[in-house]
Write an enzyme that holds these catalytic residues in place. Structure first.
Site, PDB file in Angstrom:
ATOM      1  N   TYR A  41      -1.458  -4.192  14.044  1.00 31.69           N
ATOM      2  CA  TYR A  41      -2.476  -3.817  13.009  1.00 31.69           C
ATOM      3  C   TYR A  41      -3.437  -2.782  13.829  1.00 31.69           C
ATOM      4  O   TYR A  41      -4.214  -3.238  14.972  1.00 31.69           O
ATOM      5  CB  TYR A  41      -3.058  -4.476  12.123  1.00 31.69           C
ATOM      6  N   GLU A  60       0.741  -1.314  -0.081  1.00 27.60           N
ATOM      7  CA  GLU A  60      -0.004  -0.078   0.067  1.00 27.60           C
ATOM      8  C   GLU A  60       0.673   1.304  -0.104  1.00 27.60           C
ATOM      9  O   GLU A  60       0.364   2.313  -0.266  1.00 27.60           O
ATOM     10  CB  GLU A  60      -1.043  -0.070   1.249  1.00 27.60           C
ATOM     11  N   ASP A 109      -2.926  -3.268   2.968  1.00 29.23           N
ATOM     12  CA  ASP A 109      -3.478  -3.199   4.641  1.00 29.23           C
ATOM     13  C   ASP A 109      -4.323  -4.267   4.816  1.00 29.23           C
ATOM     14  O   ASP A 109      -5.561  -4.471   3.865  1.00 29.23           O
ATOM     15  CB  ASP A 109      -3.939  -1.921   4.814  1.00 29.23           C
TER      16      ASP A 109
END
Length: 637
Positions: A305, A7, A103
């Site tokens: 995350y 990303e 992601d």
């Protein structure tokens, strides 16, 4: 050649290093049978109205509702994006396999799928799905690549969200701007932003319309301890004075002394919203700032995350926790090891395992935010503050419960004589004493100004009391003596203004104030917006000049208030209805609801809204303009 697409460039470089793609090229890395390239977040977006038909280029009421037969995507009009996409397209056309390294969430899935669609990729696609950016996690992820098809429901939920936002935002914004705006002022309407604005406006109206009312509190001081009448508030001064006369000059008698011991569990691990709430409450960080900081810590491999809405860990994380704890034990800031003293007592022993922390049934794609065990280096002051909260919360869940005792003392003063008819007034005082701090040792020193009285939903029974840890003198049932009564006039107070912390909580629970952690978790499915999007929604309201900051308060501007007053359609401003949409999007992700049905329902709702607004017989207009528009108008005169 296997093409991996990440990303952003920094993530691509980490992945390339681990898999051996060490040769640099323009827009990608190559080596060991891999080519690793990257996006810059979104490269593609849904087409704009004029891309479907030239008729939709100009804003016109007669063209509404705008409902394309089939939605399409296009490249964002930016030279840097076009150049990078051209490189990606060339790589993907020749690839034997693509690994989607976006992601690991709904938005990340959407970003990369759109790029692959636009590039015309035809080869098989695998999915890298990891919860942290450590070298170990990346290696493990590549050893266990998933089939892209496994994440089709996630993509459908993201696509449905994007189409839903387009349908409502494009149509309602043009509709309200043309019908009620003036001086070329755009009235921005959104599926999440408008109900969020309505929360702030409605709270502000409650405050503005609030009429303070007096009440009287009867208390008395006995042995330097203030007891309060259990009757509560007296709504009339005469009633309070009558009770005061009843007890004046009469002896105070202790009627009951009760001591109970209790336990307080550690707070649950952080999800994104609870971390944003604490960072706003303790440090004054905006929701967007906290998201950017925890995202940076994730990309630097120090935390997991961040865009998560669960406060649990899956059971397979438990064996890795001692290693994480060891990393925290060795962590130093400015030569000081801040966590060593908390970890030492539990070091070398099996860590506590409870369902309050480890519950695989409460974890879907990602677990709660925790440290990775990688020792942090070169953190900014703000990054260190956020890391410190996450670290202390993680350590805390493995420490013992806090043990405390609560002492409740009841007393009474009994009047005498025919006038008062042997009336008794009961008083009460409560004190708490920490017997064993347990997990609370990790809380650190807390200054009073850090506490936010408008938000108690994340506080424990101990921390929400003003008399926290106040011990009382020893009282004995039956003892008696002199006392000094007081009758104090007070005024009722309005509800507090929203700040970012309390607004985030309100968005999480569709506008309902919920203190209980378990109940709040159950309501998250019907919250408005996703944890990762709420910060940008709040920022959008600032950019549109619908709200402004007054210190920590969020205050609606006259324009924001007028806009909500104009909107009669509950669908546009009801948190509960928006929460229902959000639940449907989650159900699409979990294959419990059909994406096409969601879109069809929204098309019908948009059509109904257009019809209702067009039939409004009034000639209402927004009269207040944002500051920039007002300045332009004055300059033009």
């Amino acid at each position: 050649m296997i093409v991996c697409i990440a990303e952003k460039p920094s993530v691509a470089r980490d992945i390339a290093r681990i898999i051996g793609a060490t040769s640099s090229h323009d827009g990608y890395m190559e080596g060991n049978g891999f080519q690793v390239t990257w996006t810059f977040g979104h490269l593609c977006t849904l087409k704009e109205p004029h891309d479907y038909t030239p008729m939709w280029r100009s804003w016109s009421l007669t063209s509404l509702p705008m409902i394309p037969e089939r939605f399409g995507i296009k490249l964002i009009d930016d030279q840097g994006i076009k150049k990078q996409f051209s490189i990606i397209e060339g790589l993907m056309q020749k690839a034997e396999r693509i690994v989607n390294c976006g992601d690991a969430g709904q938005e990340g899935e959407l970003i990369q799928r759109w790029v692959m669609q636009k590039a015309g990729a035809k080869c098989p696609v695998s999915r890298l799905w990891i919860s942290s950016m450590t070298d170990e996690a990346i290696r493990e992820g590549f050893q266990n690549l998933k089939d892209q098809a496994d994440y089709q429901p996630l993509y459908m939920a993201g696509l449905s969200r994007a189409i839903g936002d387009w349908l409502l935002g494009m149509n309602a914004t043009r509709l309200y701007t043309l019908r009620y705006g003036q001086n070329r002022q755009v009235l921005s309407i959104g599926r999440v932003q408008t109900p969020t604005l309505a929360l702030i406006v409605n709270r502000q109206k409650e405050i503005d319309n609030f009429k303070p009312e007096p009440y009287w509190v009867l208390a008395t001081i006995y042995r330097e301890t203030t007891f309060t009448a259990t009757k509560g508030k007296f709504t009339s001064k005469e009633e309070g004075e009558e009770a005061f006369k009843t007890i004046e000059g009469k002896p105070f008698v202790v009627t009951k002394v009760e001591k109970k011991e209790g336990k307080e569990q550690p707070p649950q691990l952080y999800d994104l919203t609870s971390l944003q709430v604490d960072c706003n409450r303790k440090f004054g960080f905006s929701a967007e700032m906290t998201l950017n900081l925890i995202q940076a810590l994730y990309e630097k491999k120090y935390t997991t995350y961040p865009r998560v809405d669960t406060q649990y860990l899956s059971d397979d994380i438990y064996p890795k926790c001692p290693q994480t704890m060891n990393g925290l034990y060795q962590t130093k800031f400015g030569g000081v090891a801040p966590y060593a003293e908390f970890i030492e007592p539990i070091g070398g022993k099996p860590l506590k395992k409870t369902k309050r922390v480890f519950d695989s049934s409460k974890v879907t794609d990602h677990h709660a935010i925790i440290p990775t065990g990688v020792i942090p280096k070169n953190l900014s002051d703000a990054e260190q503050k956020v890391f410190d909260l996450v670290a202390r919360r993680f350590i805390g869940v493995f420490l013992p419960d806090c043990k405390f005792s609560t002492t409740t003392v009841l007393g009474e003063v009994r009047g005498e004589g025919s006038e008062v008819r042997d009336m008794a007034v009961e008083f009460k005082v409560t004190g708490k004493e920490i017997l064993d701090p347990g997990w609370r040792v990790v809380r650190g020193e807390k200054k009073e100004e850090e506490e936010d009285t408008s938000l108690t939903s994340n506080l424990s029974p101990l921390t929400s009391e003003k008399d926290e840890e106040r011990t009382l003198p020893t009282f004995v049932k039956g003892e008696t003596g002199e006392h000094h009564p007081t009758l104090t006039e007070k005024m009722t107070t309005p509800p507090p203004y929203y700040n970012e912390a309390s607004l985030l909580r309100a968005m999480e629970t569709a506008g309902k104030f919920v203190e209980d952690e378990t109940l709040r978790a159950a309501m998250k499915e019907n919250g408005i917006g996703r944890p990762s999007s709420r910060a940008s929604i709040i920022e959008t309201l600032f950019k549109r000049h619908y709200i402004r900051r007054e210190r920590k308060r969020l205050v609606a501007t006259p324009t924001g208030i007028e806009l909500i007053d104009l909107i009669r359609e509950d669908l546009l401003k009801s948190c509960e209805l928006t929460g229902i949409w959000e639940k449907k999007l989650r159900d699409i992700e979990h294959q419990k609801y059909d994406a096409q049905q969601f879109i069809n329902e929204l098309k019908q709702q948009v059509t109904d809204i257009v019809r209702d607004v067009m039939s409004d017989p009034t000639n209402r207009r927004i009269t207040v303009m944002p500051p920039e528009e007002e300045k332009k108008r004055k300059k033009g005169k």
